[in-house]
Design a protein around this motif. Structure first.
Motif, mmCIF file in Angstrom:
data_model
loop_
_atom_site.group_PDB
_atom_site.id
_atom_site.type_symbol
_atom_site.label_atom_id
_atom_site.label_comp_id
_atom_site.label_asym_id
_atom_site.label_seq_id
_atom_site.Cartn_x
_atom_site.Cartn_y
_atom_site.Cartn_z
ATOM 1 N N LEU A 82 11.118 1.307 2.617
ATOM 2 C CA LEU A 82 9.822 0.748 2.966
ATOM 3 C C LEU A 82 9.590 0.896 4.469
ATOM 4 C CD1 LEU A 82 9.969 -2.543 0.849
ATOM 5 C CD2 LEU A 82 8.700 -0.455 0.312
ATOM 6 N N PRO A 83 8.359 1.098 4.896
ATOM 7 C CA PRO A 83 8.102 1.371 6.315
ATOM 8 C C PRO A 83 8.195 0.155 7.224
ATOM 9 C CG PRO A 83 6.046 1.335 5.086
ATOM 10 C CD PRO A 83 7.150 1.248 4.069
ATOM 11 N N ILE A 84 7.974 -1.056 6.679
ATOM 12 C CA ILE A 84 7.913 -2.262 7.509
ATOM 13 C C ILE A 84 9.022 -3.223 7.112
ATOM 14 C CG2 ILE A 84 6.503 -4.249 8.202
ATOM 15 C CD1 ILE A 84 5.402 -1.633 9.186
ATOM 16 N N SER B 168 8.627 -6.237 -3.070
ATOM 17 C CA SER B 168 8.848 -7.229 -2.016
ATOM 18 C C SER B 168 9.384 -6.512 -0.792
ATOM 19 C CB SER B 168 9.851 -8.302 -2.465
ATOM 20 O OG SER B 168 11.156 -7.764 -2.528
ATOM 21 N N ASP B 169 9.344 -7.186 0.360
ATOM 22 C CA ASP B 169 10.038 -6.680 1.536
ATOM 23 C C ASP B 169 11.539 -6.729 1.276
ATOM 24 O OD1 ASP B 169 7.547 -6.492 2.741
ATOM 25 O OD2 ASP B 169 7.733 -8.411 3.792
ATOM 26 N N ASP B 170 12.295 -6.053 2.123
ATOM 27 C CA ASP B 170 13.729 -5.915 1.865
ATOM 28 C C ASP B 170 14.504 -7.224 1.955
ATOM 29 O OD1 ASP B 170 13.690 -3.170 1.342
ATOM 30 O OD2 ASP B 170 13.805 -2.677 3.484
ATOM 31 N N CYS C 56 0.828 -1.206 0.000
ATOM 32 C CA CYS C 56 0.000 0.000 0.000
ATOM 33 C C CYS C 56 0.868 1.265 0.000
ATOM 34 C CB CYS C 56 -0.939 -0.002 1.205
ATOM 35 S SG CYS C 56 -2.245 -1.258 1.129
ATOM 36 N N PHE C 57 1.957 1.227 0.741
ATOM 37 C CA PHE C 57 2.886 2.361 0.784
ATOM 38 C C PHE C 57 3.448 2.639 -0.603
ATOM 39 C CE2 PHE C 57 7.290 3.862 1.118
ATOM 40 C CZ PHE C 57 7.141 5.003 1.879
ATOM 41 N N VAL C 58 3.867 1.595 -1.315
ATOM 42 C CA VAL C 58 4.429 1.760 -2.655
ATOM 43 C C VAL C 58 3.388 2.346 -3.602
ATOM 44 C CG1 VAL C 58 5.210 0.488 -4.703
ATOM 45 C CG2 VAL C 58 6.202 -0.026 -2.462
#
Length: 297
Positions: free
Chosen positions: A280-282, A207-209, A187-189
């Motif tokens: 990314l925030p998470i 994807s996540d980092d 959602c952030f992206v």
């Protein structure tokens, strides 16, 4: 600004609406493919999430994938081209590129999907990329990996149930790595794509980092349940032998299921993170712990 979201009742659609509703006027559009239908788009932004997901039970017809994921996307994108809308976001998948990954998957990889699901998504991507887009419009194709978050249990819930029941994880000898994607990061992206006009149109993996191994997932599940994780390091060659027997004797574990449980599928998110110019925030483990905590409810 007004956003039309197709597939708004799904997991991603519901979360995206909640994420954007304070800033944008949201209208959900229920769509399905019909021959020769035309859409009249009256909005500033189109986010196309609707489509047919990969059928793990293998009961869907190939035509279902091509109509829902390719033909429908063509109709919506054609409508966007002639409308006043300025942004089109198409939710594709990493499976439009590869079903198996050796090394790290990037946007430079030559697409070679093997399933009707992946092929149909790839056809939709190519249609969008080959279409001439009027000046002033931005078009984004997103390829997420396995999306998770509160309210979406999916395959992760199977591992959760195993740990919750105190059962051992017998595949600890396999050292695989997989990329995951927190719904909050997705959602952030998408919000960044809407608000940062400096991000160029194109294809972006999401994807996540950090990728995680299945063993790490089992350990995280133990943490979320306040239980000690029980990982057995049974010889991988022995497990593969049992799985081959399962192909013929119909054991719960067969070669195909073992492949899905132990495969490597690492996805690079460098292109989108660089384009956004912000992290990314998470983080990976934080997002998964949020998902696991939701399984308790």
């Amino acid at each position: 600004m007004k956003i039309i979201i197709t597939g708004g009742t799904g997991f991603v659609g519901n979360n995206l609406q909640n994420y954007l509703t304070a800033t944008y006027e949201i209208e959900t559009m229920s769509v399905r493919y019909e021959h020769d239908q035309q859409f009249d788009i009256k909005a500033d932004i189109v986010i196309h999430l609707a489509g047919k997901a990969h059928d793990l039970k293998k009961v869907s017809k190939p035509k279902d994938y091509y109509e829902a994921n390719f033909e429908l996307t063509k109709q919506l994108f054609d409508a966007f081209i002639v409308s006043e809308a300025s942004i089109f976001i198409f939710m594709s998948t990493v499976k439009a590129v590869a079903d198996e990954v050796k090394g790290i998957l990037s946007e430079d990889e030559i697409p070679d999907p093997k399933t009707h699901y992946g092929i149909a998504k790839q056809q939709a991507e190519q249609y969008i990329l080959n279409k001439e887009v009027p000046e002033g419009k931005r078009v984004y194709i997103l390829r997420p990996c396995m999306i998770h978050g509160p309210g979406n249990k999916g395959n992760l819930n199977l591992l959760y149930q195993l740990v919750a029941k105190g059962l051992p994880w017998p595949l600890g000898d396999f050292k695989n790595k997989r990329s995951f994607l927190s719904i909050e990061n997705l959602c952030f992206v998408i919000k960044e794509l809407l608000e940062n006009s400096a991000i160029p149109s194109g294809v972006y993996q999401v994807s996540d980092d950090l990728p995680l191994s299945t063993n790490q997932l089992i350990q995280l599940l133990g943490t979320s349940l306040n239980k000690k994780s029980n990982i057995w390091n049974i010889s991988s060659s022995l497990v593969k032998g049992v799985a081959k027997l399962g192909d013929y004797l119909h054991f719960p574990l067969n070669s195909e299921r073992l492949q899905k449980l132990t495969e490597n599928y690492v996805v690079s998110n460098r292109k989108i993170v660089t384009a956004m110019g912000k992290p990314l925030p998470i983080q990976s483990e934080e997002g998964l712990l949020k998902t696991f905590q939701s399984f308790k409810k």
